[in-house]
Motif scaffolding. Sequence first.
Motif, PDB file in Angstrom:
ATOM      1  N   LYS A 391       0.815  -1.221   0.000  1.00 48.41           N
ATOM      2  CA  LYS A 391       0.000   0.000   0.000  1.00 48.41           C
ATOM      3  C   LYS A 391       0.847   1.269   0.000  1.00 48.41           C
ATOM      4  O   LYS A 391       0.308   2.365  -0.168  1.00 48.41           O
ATOM      5  CB  LYS A 391      -0.931   0.005   1.206  1.00 48.41           C
ATOM      6  N   ILE A 392       2.159   1.129   0.203  1.00 50.96           N
ATOM      7  CA  ILE A 392       3.039   2.305   0.084  1.00 50.96           C
ATOM      8  C   ILE A 392       3.243   2.559  -1.400  1.00 50.96           C
ATOM      9  O   ILE A 392       3.910   1.777  -2.085  1.00 50.96           O
ATOM     10  CB  ILE A 392       4.408   2.058   0.761  1.00 50.96           C
ATOM     11  N   PRO A 393       2.677   3.632  -1.971  1.00 51.15           N
ATOM     12  CA  PRO A 393       2.695   3.806  -3.430  1.00 51.15           C
ATOM     13  C   PRO A 393       4.074   4.119  -4.021  1.00 51.15           C
ATOM     14  O   PRO A 393       4.373   3.707  -5.128  1.00 51.15           O
ATOM     15  CB  PRO A 393       1.720   4.974  -3.656  1.00 51.15           C
ATOM     16  N   ASN A 394       4.867   4.855  -3.285  1.00 52.25           N
ATOM     17  CA  ASN A 394       6.180   5.259  -3.800  1.00 52.25           C
ATOM     18  C   ASN A 394       7.177   4.130  -3.570  1.00 52.25           C
ATOM     19  O   ASN A 394       7.457   3.770  -2.425  1.00 52.25           O
ATOM     20  CB  ASN A 394       6.645   6.535  -3.093  1.00 52.25           C
ATOM     21  N   PRO A 395       7.745   3.543  -4.649  1.00 55.74           N
ATOM     22  CA  PRO A 395       8.664   2.405  -4.466  1.00 55.74           C
ATOM     23  C   PRO A 395       9.918   2.763  -3.668  1.00 55.74           C
ATOM     24  O   PRO A 395      10.459   1.910  -2.957  1.00 55.74           O
ATOM     25  CB  PRO A 395       9.015   1.997  -5.901  1.00 55.74           C
TER      26      PRO A 395
END
Length: 491
Positions: A391-395
């Motif tokens: 759910k953390i969008p930024n890789p």
Amino acid sequence: MKFNFIPLLPLFFLFFLGCQSPNNQSTDLEIQEIDPDGAIAFDLAAIKERGYLTAIVENSSSGMFLYRGEPMGYEYDLMSLFASSIGVELKFNITRDIAESFQKLNKGEGDVIARNLTITSGRKKHIDFTEPLHLVRQMLVQRKPANWRDMKLHEIEKTLIRNPVELKDKTIHVRPNSSYIPRLKNLSNEIGGDIKIVIETEDLETESIIEMVANGEIAYTVADEDIAQVSARYHSILDVETAVSFPQEIAWGVRKTSPELLKSINDWLVKMKRTNDYYALYDKYYKNYSVNKVIVNSAYYSTDSDNLSPYDSLIKHYADKINWDWRLLAAQISKESRFDPSAKSWIGARGLLQIMPRTGAAYGVSNLFDPNQNLKAGTDHLLWLEEKWYKIPNPDERVKFVLGSFNVGDGHVRDAVKLARKYGADTLLWDGNVAKYLKLKSKKKYFEDPVVTFGYCRGSEPVEYVEDILYRYDRYLQMVPLVDSLTASVE
């Protein structure tokens, strides 16, 4: 304390070394074409505001190299100390060719040329030099007879060049854009006979050309005394006792448009030269033969900017499996074990990624000291954690959560997320947000908070773990090119 590696020159030699002819002072055409007036204006204040200093260095046993994944080297260590003294991070730009180093400096692709630069009047037209770091002579590098161990000293001496006059009609190979070229041209005039100079390709640094002499591929080259002496320790067949120049000053180079940076470096060098640390650093790389031999002969030693460890092919394979840059996975392994597959921690974690036996068993692995099995278990676990934090969008942010969870467990990191949410921080950002509350989990107010499930945690350790891996990764990005091809067959 002072350097003592410059003995008095024999009187007969002084005659031949004479003063250099002013007509042959300049370096070769490429450096002549550099326009110092076109250098960008970017001085100390701008560097401090930007937050980092970029050093232009070369991969060599004295400049900068990798050992067990750690950057090392005389120039690298010394420049790191200076960057720290002015409160900025050190970045670096690896460059083999000297002329290209000058061009990059004046274009602003680096702020300091930190390499074994001889101060010459020709070079002074294009850059400013710092206070000299030390003095060296240029030495002829030649090969002893193949059976030299069976010969007496005076017999060996008869086979070697000791008088520069004997260089008439000899062929000497040197690196391009080096100060060796004008010196040999002047020497050729002084001895009244031609010295044939072969300029090697840009991809060959001095140490590589010296190795060609050691292997019998070429007869002669020239190198600065400190570099020549280090190389001779590793190649006993080499002789580096014949000087072809007076002692010359070695320094760093800065843009002519950076006077404040130049003053800052000079002030720092003057102070450093009064300390034992300055000379201990020189001795570490140029005089401590036993330690250097272990490093240079190790499979973990690299100056070619193409590899980090003996396990790179495996690392690339498993990094591809989890869709990571292989250099990031290598940075984590470097942090965990320094690429030692036999490493074992006090709590029983084992191998390259320091996997606990219970974790290894969960992924069907029994021998964690086997690099292949260890990386399989470790990357399976990293992949499992990736899915936990999807759910953390930024890789780039997600990888911080994954690394922190790998170190301390995802339960503690999830507690930190809950605390961040409760206190109004951003639960999708690591630095200054979730990391802040992970560190606070060592305080009673926070680890006894009702939202916390897993209790006390020494949170500074996983936060520092993530910071250190990303710091190493940044170093590897600058040093090692990204190679897409997989070079190992992994069963």
